[in-house]
Design an enzyme around this catalytic site. Sequence first.
Site, PDB file in Angstrom:
ATOM      1  N   HIS A   1       0.832  -1.209   0.000  1.00 24.85           N
ATOM      2  CA  HIS A   1       0.000   0.000   0.000  1.00 24.85           C
ATOM      3  C   HIS A   1       0.865   1.258   0.000  1.00 24.85           C
ATOM      4  CE1 HIS A   1      -2.225   3.159   2.338  1.00 24.85           C
ATOM      5  NE2 HIS A   1      -3.078   2.945   1.358  1.00 24.85           N
TER       6      HIS A   1
ATOM      7  N   GLU B   1       2.141   1.888  -3.437  1.00 32.08           N
ATOM      8  CA  GLU B   1       1.064   2.434  -4.273  1.00 32.08           C
ATOM      9  C   GLU B   1       1.013   3.954  -4.145  1.00 32.08           C
ATOM     10  OE1 GLU B   1      -3.125   3.864  -3.708  1.00 32.08           O
ATOM     11  OE2 GLU B   1      -2.999   1.859  -2.834  1.00 32.08           O
ATOM     12  N   HIS B   2       1.125   4.460  -2.915  1.00 33.80           N
ATOM     13  CA  HIS B   2       1.157   5.909  -2.704  1.00 33.80           C
ATOM     14  C   HIS B   2       2.358   6.540  -3.400  1.00 33.80           C
ATOM     15  CE1 HIS B   2      -1.773   7.137   0.597  1.00 33.80           C
ATOM     16  NE2 HIS B   2      -2.053   5.859   0.378  1.00 33.80           N
TER      17      HIS B   2
ATOM     18  N   GLU C   1      -3.532   8.197   7.428  1.00 37.76           N
ATOM     19  CA  GLU C   1      -4.568   7.325   6.883  1.00 37.76           C
ATOM     20  C   GLU C   1      -4.852   6.166   7.833  1.00 37.76           C
ATOM     21  OE1 GLU C   1      -5.560   4.885   2.725  1.00 37.76           O
ATOM     22  OE2 GLU C   1      -3.603   5.836   3.006  1.00 37.76           O
TER      23      GLU C   1
END
Length: 344
Positions: free
Chosen positions: A50, A53-54, A128
């Site tokens: 993840h 991905e950022h 997040e």
Amino acid sequence: MQVQKYVFSELDTGERVISERVPSVRSVALGFWIGAGSRDETDAKAGVSHFIEHLLFKGSQHYTAQQIAEIFDGLGGELNAATSREHTMVYARVPDDHVQTALNVMTDMVFAPAFTDLDSERAVVLEEIAMYEDTPQELVHDLFSEAVFGRHALGRPVIGTAEVISSVTKRVLSTYHRQMYAGGNVVIAAAGNIEHNRLVRMLQRSQSQQRPPAGGPRVRRPLVKAPSPSFRFAKKDTEQYHVCLGAPGISRSDRRRFAASILDAILGGSASSRLFQEIREKRGMAYAVYSFASQYTDTGLVGVYLGTREENLAPCLEIAGKQLLEIAAGRIKPEEVARAKDNL
């Protein structure tokens, strides 16, 4: 019913390319699907898929983060990404005369990220995680996965842990990217006003600037047997109880997946479903109630979610249990099946 007519091929660099031409539209949807998700991580790398991905959006070998954003805004297109337990997806939709430009940028983003601005994006992901933990209707699904799969990687949150994200290094990220973003572990999909051979030529031109790392598809170790049923509870000061109950499901290649989708629609997958009608519409005991199913390479999840106040919890669970027993016993009306099929 019209059957989809897709075309499949494989590039010399290993990526599998699949497309379907839709000549009635003037746009093309593009997607890079990488076989890298939270399931592929060790405990020490929880959340790396993840995080990467950022970072794909923070600049690449040939484009800065600002240029990536400006190019897609100038194309009148959309660019986004997501991470799941088994995949990372980078996807876009652009006018059909701007596909080559979009592919040039996306190829560079996916295969040659610069991994710059590490600390600023690290802070974003930590925020997040904090936001996610403050959202009980989302957090409960991760607790449910942990209850079903235990210490297996499928039981971990996709977003990872604050401990790992706070300390992971650029070297670890680069190594993981090189291993998981190999050409053979990537599927490129397109749908819209584009012919397959033209798409392949465009991809080949894009890769003249940036080729993917070498390597074939990753083979995951299968989950031989799910752990014994268990229970998870997180105490938070909220107005509602957020509850998931369910069990291991079926894999995405299981032939029963179509029947499972119909059962999901009947139980809680739509406004006319049994749970929605019995719990929300007839009794007003919950705002959100639904059933869900997730399918992975070799296993899956099936479950029911509801959020309600304490005084409504027991009767809601009783209704849900009754409806599950009714469906398990095969007491389903023909009109329910027909409506579910039409809905799907």
